[in-house]
Design a protein around this motif. Sequence first.
Motif, PDB file in Angstrom:
ATOM      1  N   MET A  48      94.181   3.774 -12.881  1.00 17.17           N
ATOM      2  CA  MET A  48      93.819   5.609 -13.140  1.00 17.17           C
ATOM      3  C   MET A  48      92.588   5.872 -12.165  1.00 17.17           C
ATOM      4  N   LYS A  49      92.515   6.907 -11.382  1.00 17.06           N
ATOM      5  CA  LYS A  49      91.916   8.078 -11.242  1.00 17.06           C
ATOM      6  C   LYS A  49      91.077   9.290 -11.766  1.00 17.06           C
TER       7      LYS A  49
ATOM      8  N   PRO B  78      83.719  -5.584 -24.359  1.00 19.20           N
ATOM      9  CA  PRO B  78      83.402  -4.943 -23.290  1.00 19.20           C
ATOM     10  C   PRO B  78      84.193  -3.681 -22.850  1.00 19.20           C
ATOM     11  N   LEU B  79      84.147  -2.666 -22.711  1.00 20.58           N
ATOM     12  CA  LEU B  79      85.208  -1.886 -21.930  1.00 20.58           C
ATOM     13  C   LEU B  79      85.357  -2.375 -20.032  1.00 20.58           C
ATOM     14  N   SER B  80      86.500  -2.378 -20.169  1.00 21.28           N
ATOM     15  CA  SER B  80      87.040  -2.452 -18.760  1.00 21.28           C
ATOM     16  C   SER B  80      85.587  -1.669 -17.635  1.00 21.28           C
ATOM     17  N   ASP B  81      86.053  -1.542 -16.356  1.00 21.72           N
ATOM     18  CA  ASP B  81      85.433  -1.518 -15.446  1.00 21.72           C
ATOM     19  C   ASP B  81      86.217   0.479 -14.947  1.00 21.72           C
ATOM     20  N   ASP B  82      87.028   0.101 -15.262  1.00 24.80           N
ATOM     21  CA  ASP B  82      87.768   1.685 -14.778  1.00 24.80           C
ATOM     22  C   ASP B  82      87.118   2.477 -16.557  1.00 24.80           C
ATOM     23  N   GLU B  83      87.444   2.103 -17.591  1.00 27.24           N
ATOM     24  CA  GLU B  83      86.833   2.992 -18.571  1.00 27.24           C
ATOM     25  C   GLU B  83      85.345   3.395 -18.930  1.00 27.24           C
ATOM     26  N   ALA B  84      84.540   2.526 -17.511  1.00 28.55           N
ATOM     27  CA  ALA B  84      83.330   2.883 -17.711  1.00 28.55           C
ATOM     28  C   ALA B  84      82.692   3.446 -16.923  1.00 28.55           C
ATOM     29  N   ALA B  85      83.367   3.588 -15.075  1.00 23.65           N
ATOM     30  CA  ALA B  85      83.406   4.667 -14.819  1.00 23.65           C
ATOM     31  C   ALA B  85      83.562   6.048 -15.659  1.00 23.65           C
ATOM     32  N   THR B  86      85.044   6.321 -15.920  1.00 19.40           N
ATOM     33  CA  THR B  86      85.692   6.832 -16.880  1.00 19.40           C
ATOM     34  C   THR B  86      84.037   7.672 -17.565  1.00 19.40           C
ATOM     35  N   LEU B  87      84.233   6.888 -18.971  1.00 18.57           N
ATOM     36  CA  LEU B  87      82.697   7.320 -19.578  1.00 18.57           C
ATOM     37  C   LEU B  87      81.819   7.942 -18.920  1.00 18.57           C
ATOM     38  N   LEU B  88      81.144   7.030 -18.258  1.00 22.51           N
ATOM     39  CA  LEU B  88      80.104   8.026 -17.155  1.00 22.51           C
ATOM     40  C   LEU B  88      80.161   9.149 -16.039  1.00 22.51           C
ATOM     41  N   HIS B  89      81.926   9.627 -16.236  1.00 23.95           N
ATOM     42  CA  HIS B  89      82.334  10.626 -15.403  1.00 23.95           C
ATOM     43  C   HIS B  89      81.645  11.100 -15.940  1.00 23.95           C
ATOM     44  N   MET B  90      82.447  11.294 -17.516  1.00 19.39           N
ATOM     45  CA  MET B  90      83.041  12.515 -18.565  1.00 19.39           C
ATOM     46  C   MET B  90      81.169  12.663 -18.790  1.00 19.39           C
TER      47      MET B  90
END
Length: 276
Positions: A1-2, A102-114
């Motif tokens: 998901m992006k 741990p967060l998945s890679d997508d979850e981690a990227a989303t958290l940093l984006h938010m």
Amino acid sequence: MKLKKISCLIPFLAFLSVPPAMAAFSLPGLTDDPAPTDTTGGNSLADLITGNPGIPATPPQNKPDPVAPNDPVAKKPAPTDNWWLGPPQEDNNNTGILPIIPLSDDEAATLLHMREEEKLARDVYLTLFDTWDAAVFGNISNSEQKHMDTMLSKVEMYELVDPVTDDAVGAFDTEEFADLYVQLTEQGAQSLEAALMVGGLIEELDIMDLQAAIEESDHPDIVQAYENLMRGSRNHLRQFAAQIESLGLIYEAQLMTQEEVDEIINSPMERGGRGH
């Protein structure tokens, strides 16, 4: 998901219809979002991480273990009520302390984006408050600071690297956020109406990205944080729409559908959670 690419907003801003610049004047801000409530039940972060589900007692001597050693059931950890830690992991060290999943890679990227997206909102509103001295921007910028803090607490909990290396207004390491800050503040400087429409645009973007983030995450604590922030964003959208209507205008959807926007702005302010 992006997540929705924020870079697509830059050409979109050029098509916003803006009336001639209006004289600057101060509008009273509506009541700010609800006061935050403690979603952790008063426990410290250490309490949440080190909640002791209990260490299995040693079986009595001279009696066989009722579960065969190779039985996979024997390897499953005891149930835990610590839902904020996510699905339980195996306690390999026999400490009675279950680690955070741990967060998945997508979850981690989303958290940093938010985390950066909340800073974008705060910085734009602080700049527009300086430009127009409209209380609504001052009030909501304070709320966005709380949103930033909420995201930072999750970044630290999951031991990620904070993307906000400079807290100064307008400072972003990510180029697309830096460019969007410039575009939004320039657009908002044209008139008070344009500034309020920029506020609505940011909140619509936030709602859409938070909804996508919720659908992506498997961690209940992350989902709850996003839901609380989305509640706050809906309240912010209501406030900007009300300010535009006080000018004798009608707020029109910019990213979401008009039906979705109308459903939000025609419903009461929401209370509860950490929506701010």
